[in-house]
Write an enzyme that holds these catalytic residues in place. Structure first.
Site, short mmCIF file in Angstrom:
data_model
loop_
_atom_site.label_atom_id
_atom_site.label_comp_id
_atom_site.label_asym_id
_atom_site.label_seq_id
_atom_site.Cartn_x
_atom_site.Cartn_y
_atom_site.Cartn_z
N HIS A 7 4.17 -0.61 8.87
CA HIS A 7 5.56 -0.52 8.81
C HIS A 7 6.12 0.35 7.53
O HIS A 7 5.16 0.69 6.76
CB HIS A 7 6.27 -1.78 8.40
CG HIS A 7 5.84 -2.52 7.30
ND1 HIS A 7 4.41 -3.32 7.32
CD2 HIS A 7 6.23 -2.55 6.04
CE1 HIS A 7 4.31 -3.94 5.94
NE2 HIS A 7 5.38 -3.65 5.53
N HIS A 79 7.96 1.64 0.43
CA HIS A 79 6.64 1.82 0.52
C HIS A 79 6.34 2.00 2.24
O HIS A 79 7.18 1.65 2.92
CB HIS A 79 5.68 0.53 -0.02
CG HIS A 79 6.07 -0.77 0.68
ND1 HIS A 79 7.14 -1.69 0.18
CD2 HIS A 79 5.51 -1.59 1.63
CE1 HIS A 79 6.92 -2.87 1.04
NE2 HIS A 79 6.22 -2.45 1.97
N GLU A 130 1.08 0.23 0.69
CA GLU A 130 0.56 -1.14 0.94
C GLU A 130 -0.71 -0.99 2.15
O GLU A 130 -0.35 -0.37 3.00
CB GLU A 130 1.58 -1.99 1.51
CG GLU A 130 1.32 -3.38 1.89
CD GLU A 130 2.55 -4.15 2.50
OE1 GLU A 130 3.50 -3.67 2.93
OE2 GLU A 130 2.17 -5.55 2.52
CO CO Z 1 5.40 -4.12 3.34
#
Ligand code: CO
Length: 136
Positions: A7, A79, A130
């Protein structure tokens, strides 16, 4: 080493307004808002055929995205999350190469119930990365 993009997370000051805009102007498929109090955010998931965008607004007094929104009051990309097979092996390899892993390198449980780590943005072109362990 890194796999699929899981994502892209965007911090927003007003989640309802952001979701309306993405739904009405971009024609995006937006979920209902979900509170994630243990992560200090409220999220709308935007599902696209090849990946997800997460619109996030701060939730509570100690939200991890509060300072980002102070610096970026209109919102911004917060992120990118990549999937990895083995988060410990990935962490060890990154740390051996000198990358800084936030939180001392101990994985935490992310928004999808999987183990996650964050890499220092100053080590990766100003971008917070991440890593999420996705197995099977
Ligand atoms: Co995230």
């Amino acid at each position: 080493m890194i796999g699929r993009i899981n994502h892209i997370a965007i911090a927003v000051p007003d989640l309802e307004a952001a979701a309306s805009q993405w739904r009405d102007q971009l024609g995006a498929d937006c979920s209902a808002p979900q509170d994630l109090p243990e992560h200090g955010v409220r999220i709308v998931f935007v599902s696209q055929p090849n990946g997800k965008v997460e619109l996030m607004e701060p939730l509570g007094d100690a939200s991890p995205i509060a300072s980002f929104l102070e610096r970026n009051p209109e919102g911004g990309m917060h992120h990118i999350c990549f999937e990895v097979d083995d988060i410990i092996a990935t962490r060890d390899r990154l740390m051996a190469g000198g990358a800084r892993v936030l939180g001392g390198g101990a994985p935490t449980t992310g928004a999808h119930g999987n183990r996650v780590l964050f890499l220092h943005p100053k080590d990766f072109c100003g971008t917070l990365i991440e890593l999420e362990e996705v197995t099977g």
